[in-house]
Scaffold this motif. Sequence first.
Motif, short mmCIF file in Angstrom:
data_model
loop_
_atom_site.label_atom_id
_atom_site.label_comp_id
_atom_site.label_asym_id
_atom_site.label_seq_id
_atom_site.Cartn_x
_atom_site.Cartn_y
_atom_site.Cartn_z
N ILE A 202 0.86 -1.18 0.00
CA ILE A 202 0.00 0.00 0.00
C ILE A 202 0.90 1.23 0.00
CG2 ILE A 202 -1.76 1.32 1.24
CD1 ILE A 202 -2.84 -1.26 2.37
N VAL A 203 0.87 1.96 -1.10
CA VAL A 203 1.66 3.19 -1.25
C VAL A 203 0.70 4.37 -1.27
CG1 VAL A 203 3.27 4.47 -2.71
CG2 VAL A 203 3.42 1.96 -2.57
N ARG A 204 1.01 5.39 -0.51
CA ARG A 204 0.19 6.59 -0.51
C ARG A 204 1.09 7.83 -0.46
NH1 ARG A 204 -2.95 3.60 -2.05
NH2 ARG A 204 -5.12 3.22 -1.42
N ALA A 205 0.60 8.93 -1.01
CA ALA A 205 1.35 10.18 -1.06
C ALA A 205 0.53 11.31 -0.49
CB ALA A 205 1.75 10.49 -2.50
N ILE A 206 1.21 12.22 0.19
CA ILE A 206 0.58 13.42 0.74
C ILE A 206 1.49 14.60 0.42
CG2 ILE A 206 -0.32 14.58 2.80
CD1 ILE A 206 -0.51 11.85 4.15
N THR B 35 -3.52 20.94 1.38
CA THR B 35 -3.01 19.58 1.58
C THR B 35 -3.65 18.67 0.56
OG1 THR B 35 -2.62 19.91 3.95
CG2 THR B 35 -2.87 17.64 3.18
N LYS B 36 -2.81 18.10 -0.32
CA LYS B 36 -3.29 17.19 -1.35
C LYS B 36 -2.90 15.76 -0.96
CE LYS B 36 -1.09 20.21 -2.95
NZ LYS B 36 -0.54 21.49 -2.39
N TYR B 37 -3.76 14.80 -1.24
CA TYR B 37 -3.44 13.43 -0.87
C TYR B 37 -4.04 12.46 -1.87
CZ TYR B 37 -8.18 13.43 1.14
OH TYR B 37 -9.53 13.52 1.32
N VAL B 38 -3.45 11.28 -1.95
CA VAL B 38 -3.93 10.25 -2.86
C VAL B 38 -4.94 9.36 -2.14
CG1 VAL B 38 -3.26 8.18 -4.16
CG2 VAL B 38 -1.87 10.26 -4.30
N VAL C 174 -7.22 3.64 4.88
CA VAL C 174 -6.40 2.44 4.65
C VAL C 174 -6.03 1.81 5.99
CG1 VAL C 174 -5.49 3.14 2.42
CG2 VAL C 174 -4.33 3.88 4.51
N PRO C 175 -5.83 0.48 6.05
CA PRO C 175 -5.48 -0.18 7.32
C PRO C 175 -4.05 0.09 7.76
CG PRO C 175 -5.49 -1.78 5.52
CD PRO C 175 -6.02 -0.49 4.96
N HIS C 176 -3.16 0.30 6.80
CA HIS C 176 -1.77 0.65 7.07
C HIS C 176 -1.19 1.24 5.80
CE1 HIS C 176 -1.37 -3.41 5.25
NE2 HIS C 176 -0.28 -2.89 4.71
N ILE C 177 0.02 1.78 5.88
CA ILE C 177 0.70 2.32 4.70
C ILE C 177 2.11 1.75 4.68
CG2 ILE C 177 1.52 4.40 3.52
CD1 ILE C 177 -0.70 5.97 4.91
N ASP C 178 2.43 1.01 3.62
CA ASP C 178 3.77 0.42 3.52
C ASP C 178 4.80 1.49 3.15
OD1 ASP C 178 3.36 -2.53 3.90
OD2 ASP C 178 1.92 -2.18 2.29
N ARG D 151 -2.20 13.57 9.51
CA ARG D 151 -3.12 12.60 10.12
C ARG D 151 -4.54 12.77 9.59
NH1 ARG D 151 -0.67 12.39 16.37
NH2 ARG D 151 1.13 11.09 15.77
N GLY D 152 -4.92 13.99 9.29
CA GLY D 152 -6.23 14.19 8.67
C GLY D 152 -6.31 13.52 7.32
N ALA D 153 -5.25 13.66 6.51
CA ALA D 153 -5.22 13.01 5.20
C ALA D 153 -5.25 11.50 5.33
CB ALA D 153 -3.97 13.46 4.43
N ILE D 154 -4.50 10.95 6.29
CA ILE D 154 -4.50 9.50 6.51
C ILE D 154 -5.89 9.02 6.89
CG2 ILE D 154 -3.64 7.67 8.02
CD1 ILE D 154 -0.95 9.14 8.12
#
Length: 348
Positions: free
Chosen positions: A4-8, A15-18, A106-110, A98-101
């Motif tokens: 799980i890949v995510r970007a902020i 604040t932009k996030y995927v 997602v359950p976790h972020i690798d 933390r707001g974006a997360i």
Amino acid sequence: MTAIVRAIDVGYGNTKYVVFHERGQEVQCAVFPSIAPQASVGADLSGGVFQKRNTVTVDVNGVLYEVGRDAKLAQDASYGRVLDSKYSLSDVYMALVRGAISYMGVPHIDVLVLGLPVNTFETHNLDLAKRMVGTHRVPAPTTSEPGATIEVEVRAVRVIPQPIGGFFDYAIRNNLYGRMKNQMNLLIDPGFYTLDWVVAHGVKMANARSGAHSGGMSAVLSTMAEAIGRELGTQLNDYSVIDDAIRTGIAPRFCGKSFDITRHIKIGKEKARQFVSVLANRVGNGVDIDNIILAGGGAEFFKDLIQEKFPNHDLVVTDAPVFANVRGFQLAGEQYASSQAFSNARAA
């Protein structure tokens, strides 16, 4: 299992996030203002009649912050944005992450990918990565019971200079990565607080020609607001109204009346022209530059001014430039995760 890949992309303005990305598909992004007022502990005054704000409440070091799309409605007249070089190490920055997360669900972020302005990257990238690795307690998805929280583990963090995100976004999404990684590229990101730029051969930075100037859209909007305020006979503190008018072309309203800002945009352009001159002096005449790519929320406003400095180049503004960096962060993170998986497989 696929990592799980995510970007902020936590900017001074937004604040932009995927939200989601599937290989071969468009990167799905979302945005909220980089505003994090302390959360109200008073009673809910909506009375079931008004809609509740689209925000989440996050805890950072025992202080509750309200962040999200409607966070502006939670701030009082004394609230001020954090606009300094240590922004990425502030509690407000952590609250926005933390707001974006929380919104990602997602359950976790690798692998979490973040960006920093060019002028603070060397100083803060290691501290930022270290600070973000670990477990973050955030509000649970909206389907859970009110007030419920979950713990989301961030297992690895990559931090890259913000304009490099624009490179990955444009090169990969247009199938030009193979060509552009062997070319000289000028990547420009007119952000809210800084004008950032990177000269790079592929993704290898030419540090002497790269840099940042504390003169982004906030300085442009401040100059325009001062001129408009003099005309109205009052002080304007909320620049977002002017920002929205520039982006949409719709005249803003002050004191309940429509206001023509055409001549004030010219004032803003003159201010921005000063910042672009700093960039041009550092970069040079650009004769060796193959590609000039603009990303970021101020890309369209700055484009004609940058074209003046590099008249022989065809400037490219990325699609939906406000999301260009975060899309690029996502694609860079996926490349990193794939290479790590390959290395681990070879070592096994």
